[in-house]
Design a protein around this motif. Structure first.
Motif, mmCIF file in Angstrom:
data_model
loop_
_atom_site.group_PDB
_atom_site.id
_atom_site.type_symbol
_atom_site.label_atom_id
_atom_site.label_comp_id
_atom_site.label_asym_id
_atom_site.label_seq_id
_atom_site.Cartn_x
_atom_site.Cartn_y
_atom_site.Cartn_z
ATOM 1 N N SER A 133 0.824 -1.212 0.000
ATOM 2 C CA SER A 133 0.000 0.000 0.000
ATOM 3 C C SER A 133 0.858 1.261 0.000
ATOM 4 N N ILE A 149 3.852 1.931 -1.237
ATOM 5 C CA ILE A 149 4.536 2.291 -2.485
ATOM 6 C C ILE A 149 3.605 2.987 -3.484
ATOM 7 N N PRO A 150 2.416 2.430 -3.812
ATOM 8 C CA PRO A 150 1.533 3.164 -4.732
ATOM 9 C C PRO A 150 0.996 4.466 -4.153
ATOM 10 N N LEU A 188 3.610 6.906 -4.942
ATOM 11 C CA LEU A 188 3.540 7.255 -6.357
ATOM 12 C C LEU A 188 2.425 8.268 -6.617
ATOM 13 N N CYS A 189 1.246 8.018 -6.041
ATOM 14 C CA CYS A 189 0.117 8.929 -6.239
ATOM 15 C C CYS A 189 0.407 10.304 -5.633
ATOM 16 N N LEU A 239 -0.739 7.612 -15.058
ATOM 17 C CA LEU A 239 -0.467 6.501 -14.134
ATOM 18 C C LEU A 239 -1.272 6.610 -12.839
ATOM 19 N N TRP A 293 -4.016 4.035 -12.122
ATOM 20 C CA TRP A 293 -3.400 2.735 -11.887
ATOM 21 C C TRP A 293 -2.737 2.683 -10.509
ATOM 22 N N GLY A 294 -2.177 3.807 -10.075
ATOM 23 C CA GLY A 294 -1.605 3.862 -8.731
ATOM 24 C C GLY A 294 -2.669 3.681 -7.666
ATOM 25 N N LEU A 350 -3.748 0.056 -7.702
ATOM 26 C CA LEU A 350 -2.758 -0.816 -7.079
ATOM 27 C C LEU A 350 -2.807 -0.698 -5.561
ATOM 28 N N PHE A 351 -2.984 0.536 -5.061
ATOM 29 C CA PHE A 351 -3.143 0.720 -3.619
ATOM 30 C C PHE A 351 -4.369 -0.027 -3.115
#
Length: 466
Positions: free
Chosen positions: A330, A332-333, A336-337, A349, A352-353, A356-357
């Motif tokens: 959780s 890492i994404p 990214l977000c 992205l 998708w982030g 993924l979370f």
């Protein structure tokens, strides 16, 4: 016997499957009410001319009701029984759906969402408790997680129905959002009717002295060593004259309280519900084009896929390991977000982030929370402990829902703040779980009292019938 425990044997029966599926349908309503608001916020805000804080209150009013629901559900759940109280909650879900659809101003919408919140809070206390109490120990994780599966399915259904209703091209300000709310009345009515087909919890029946009725339910639920199971439960209830009179806040329960509150708190410190409540608005602000109106459905699908995997693996991998995996999965994404929201680079992205979370969250924290809370509290205080865990969860959820709009609107980098905060909390969760959490996989509820240090005396009573 291949599917027997060292101290308990069971078989999967039709009544067990039906009881698990029907009771966990309350989770679908839970999830639907959580996510349906995402498709209505823009219209409601414009129609009723709401500020950021007022819009936050419309969303969080349901969560205030949820907090109330967690606080008041312990006693009626013990007095009336789990099944009968679920009927009351189903009726409240129905009233809320119809009332929100017919609401005429800010206050009427907030009040009916508050009523729905009471039903959500009560469900989050009673349903996992009921499932934990009817389930053989080796199946308990998978049966209780059916509740979380239906929560995720309800979220997906809400996103899907919102998208389909948008395609109907009805008037956005006066009709569209009302249909979205009204749709929740259909599963609410179905849930109410199906509750008449399931039995009461055998552990609750024993707590009120209905031993023979409890025995029959155990047999229907596939318990093959009924007498041993009943002796274990009776021993766990004998410490006090009545389980309803036992006080939760005392020294011997500090460790279970810590575990229940911690798993509930970290669940919401990730800001997951803030993202879900305002998902449409968040995706619109980022401006990613992939998927269009169906972006929320993609995220909802990731939610369901992840919890399905957890449903099949939670009693094999274990609760603690899932939490550890999900913490970094959780974090890492979310990081990214946060970067994308801060810099507005790589915006395509972003969905998708988020997906993924949600995938890692649902596979771990989302799947484990209600299972773990339903397990770590002993029989005598389980309803009170479940209420405390749910209160913690929903209290923090209400705060997140209230502050999310003003935080996002506070500056050009406001949208990055909830994602950054959530990522930091997930890293912190990893270390708390690693050092302090215990594994409850496959351990009979009564024996967990020993493992958690709750019951030090008369241990032989609990182990003599292995």
């Amino acid at each position: 016997m291949n599917n027997s425990l060292p101290n308990k044997a069971y078989q999967v029966t039709g009544p067990l499957i039906r009881a698990a599926i029907v009771s966990s349908l309350g989770g679908l309503l839970f999830g639907f009410d959580t996510a349906v608001i995402a498709g209505t916020t823009s219209s409601v805000k414009t129609l009723f001319q709401l500020s950021e804080w007022a819009m936050g209150f419309v969303v969080s009013s349901a969560l205030i009701g949820t907090i109330a629901g967690t606080l008041i559900s312990s006693k009626p759940g013990d007095i009336w029984g789990r099944k009968n109280y679920l009927k009351v909650l189903a009726a409240l879900f129905l009233i809320s759906a119809i009332g929100c659809a017919l609401s005429w101003d800010f206050w009427s919408l907030s009040i009916f969402r508050f009523i729905g919140g009471i039903a959500i809070g009560g469900s989050s206390v009673i349903i996992p408790m009921y499932l934990a109490e009817i389930a053989p120990a080796k199946l308990r994780g998978r049966l209780v997680i059916l509740f979380q599966f239906n929560v995720c399915l309800g979220i997906l259904v809400a996103y899907f129905s919102n998208a389909m209703i948008e395609l109907m091209n009805t008037d956005v300000l006066t009709v569209q959002w009302r249909i979205m709310f009204a749709t929740g009345g259909v599963p609410a009515l179905l849930f109410f009717l199906m509750l008449f087909t399931i039995p009461d919890s055998p552990r609750w029946l024993m707590a009120i002295g209905k031993q023979e009725e409890a025995k029959q339910v155990f047999l229907k639920m596939g318990e093959l060593q009924v007498n041993e199971a009943m002796i274990e439960i009776q021993n766990s209830l004998q410490t006090t004259s009545g389980h309803a009179s036992e006080t939760l806040f005392q020294r011997k329960y500090l460790y279970p309280i810590f575990l229940g509150v911690s798993v509930a708190a970290f669940n919401q410190l990730s800001f997951v519900n803030g993202f879900l409540y305002y998902l449409n608005d968040t995706l619109r602000e980022i401006g990613a084009s992939f998927g269009g109106k169906f972006q929320p459905i993609l995220i909802g699908a990731a939610n369901v896929i992840a919890v399905t995997v957890a449903l099949l693996t939670i009693d094999k991998i274990g609760r603690k390991k899932l939490l550890l995996i999900g913490s970094w999965g959780s974090a890492i994404p979310l990081g990214l977000c946060a970067y994308i929201a801060w810099t507005r680079n790589m915006t395509e992205l972003f969905p998708w982030g988020v997906a993924l979370f949600i995938l890692f969250f649902s596979f771990s924290q989302g799947a484990v929370i209600w299972v773990y809370i339903s397990e770590v509290f002993p029989n005598k205080v389980r309803s009170k402990g479940q209420a405390l865990g749910s209160f913690t969860h929903w209290g923090l959820c209400a705060i997140a829902a209230q502050v999310y709009p003003p935080i996002v609107a506070s500056s050009s980098i406001g949208l990055a703040i909830p994602f950054l905060f959530g990522g930091i909390m997930m890293v912190l969760q990893f270390f708390v779980v690693w050092f302090f959490f215990v594994e409850t996989k496959g351990v009979p509820l009564e024996q967990l009292e020993i493992q958690l240090g709750v019951k030090q005396k008369n241990v032989e009573e609990l182990t003599a019938h292995k």
